[in-house]
Motif scaffolding. Structure first.
Motif, short mmCIF file in Angstrom:
data_model
loop_
_atom_site.label_atom_id
_atom_site.label_comp_id
_atom_site.label_asym_id
_atom_site.label_seq_id
_atom_site.Cartn_x
_atom_site.Cartn_y
_atom_site.Cartn_z
N ILE A 221 0.86 -1.18 0.00
CA ILE A 221 0.00 0.00 0.00
C ILE A 221 0.89 1.23 0.00
N LEU A 222 0.75 2.06 -1.04
CA LEU A 222 1.52 3.29 -1.15
C LEU A 222 0.72 4.44 -0.53
N VAL A 223 1.39 5.25 0.31
CA VAL A 223 0.72 6.41 0.89
C VAL A 223 1.27 7.69 0.28
N ARG A 224 0.40 8.69 0.13
CA ARG A 224 0.77 9.95 -0.51
C ARG A 224 1.28 10.96 0.53
N THR A 225 2.18 10.51 1.38
CA THR A 225 2.83 11.39 2.36
C THR A 225 4.34 11.22 2.20
N GLY A 226 5.11 11.96 3.01
CA GLY A 226 6.56 11.79 2.96
C GLY A 226 7.14 12.14 1.61
N LYS A 227 7.88 11.19 1.03
CA LYS A 227 8.59 11.44 -0.22
C LYS A 227 7.73 11.21 -1.46
N TYR A 228 6.48 10.80 -1.26
CA TYR A 228 5.60 10.53 -2.40
C TYR A 228 5.53 11.74 -3.33
N ARG A 229 5.56 11.47 -4.63
CA ARG A 229 5.36 12.50 -5.65
C ARG A 229 4.31 11.99 -6.64
N PRO A 230 3.48 12.89 -7.16
CA PRO A 230 2.44 12.47 -8.10
C PRO A 230 3.01 11.62 -9.24
N GLY A 231 2.35 10.51 -9.50
CA GLY A 231 2.79 9.60 -10.55
C GLY A 231 3.68 8.49 -10.07
N ASP A 232 4.07 8.49 -8.79
CA ASP A 232 4.94 7.43 -8.27
C ASP A 232 4.34 6.05 -8.47
N GLU A 233 3.01 5.94 -8.35
CA GLU A 233 2.37 4.62 -8.46
C GLU A 233 2.54 4.01 -9.83
#
Length: 259
Positions: A221-233
């Motif tokens: 499960i990927l969360v959109r916090t921390g180092k997440y950037r749009p399109g990472d998934e």
């Protein structure tokens, strides 16, 4: 497609997922309490090399997280295990705050190079020392190869670019011990009596957390916090099992749909 086995274990990344430096992700403490009410084993898995496990636990406790030391599995622990197995004397390019996790490991006259996140050591003289040791046959051990991580003031270079520089200069490949290595995830599950197919990983790094876990047979499960950037998934294949706004949302999904 075979039916998924019942969920028995949840692996949780720390930095970027539960907290960013000294600030907790909103709602994360209460979400962890809710997750503890479920019939699952929880392990906290981290590539952090900025501090030893004791200091990390102290930081998390101050932020209000109810976590026991034996629930944390770090890439520093994995690195120490490998050093003891190989019986080598490392040049430790790690933050001084991480050194307590290597207490008792001989470091005089080094014949191995270990690289973690160590901004104060990433200068020409020290990198050249590591370069020469590797040329003379010393194994290069990367605690992890993260490209970057999240600080309060923005993204910052991780150890990966520096490890890759040493690999390029010496025409060798590092042994990586942390995420996303399959062995790291399997070691984290050791003692839980859980198979990878019975576990899910929650993290903010699409490659190291989610991709690594899914390559080991878990769901991610990927969360959109921390180092997440749009399109990472879209950067990994297969794609994440699920992408959520934050750790609390991931916990709600687990409690509502995965037990």
């Amino acid at each position: 497609m075979a039916a998924r086995r019942a969920l028995k274990a949840v692996l949780v990344d720390l930095s970027g997922t539960l907290h960013v430096e000294d600030s907790a992700v909103p709602g994360a403490q209460e979400a962890l309490k809710r997750l503890r009410s479920a019939p699952v084993t929880i392990r906290f898995v981290t590539n952090t090399t900025k501090e030893c496990k004791r200091d990390l636990l102290e930081r998390l406790t101050k932020l209000g997280f109810d976590i026991a030391e034996n629930e944390i599995f770090t890439s520093l622990t994995a690195a120490r295990n490998l050093l003891e197995q190989k019986q080598v004397r490392p040049l430790l390019l790690v933050d001084d705050k991480a050194l307590p996790d290597f207490t008792g490991i001989a470091t005089e006259d080094p014949n191995a190079v270990v690289v973690g996140l160590a901004p104060e050591h990433f200068h020409y003289e020290m990198m050249n020392k590591a370069f020469r040791l590797i040329l003379d046959g010393a194994p290069l051990i990367a605690i992890h190869k993260a490209r970057y991580f999240k600080k309060k003031n923005g993204l910052a270079l991780g150890p990966g670019p520096f490890v890759t520089g040493l690999e390029y200069a010496t025409d060798t490949k590092a042994t990586v011990v942390g995420k996303p290595e399959k062995t790291f995830f399997l070691e984290a599950l050791r003692g839980t009596s859980c198979a990878p197919e019975e576990a899910v990983m929650i993290g903010d790094d699409c490659r190291d957390d989610v991709g690594g876990a899914q390559n080991a047979g878990m769901r991610g499960i990927l969360v959109r916090t921390g180092k997440y950037r749009p399109g990472d998934e879209d950067k990994i294949n297969p794609a994440p099992y699920l992408t959520c706004e934050s750790f609390p949302e991931a916990v709600e999904h687990i409690l509502g749909h995965m037990l």
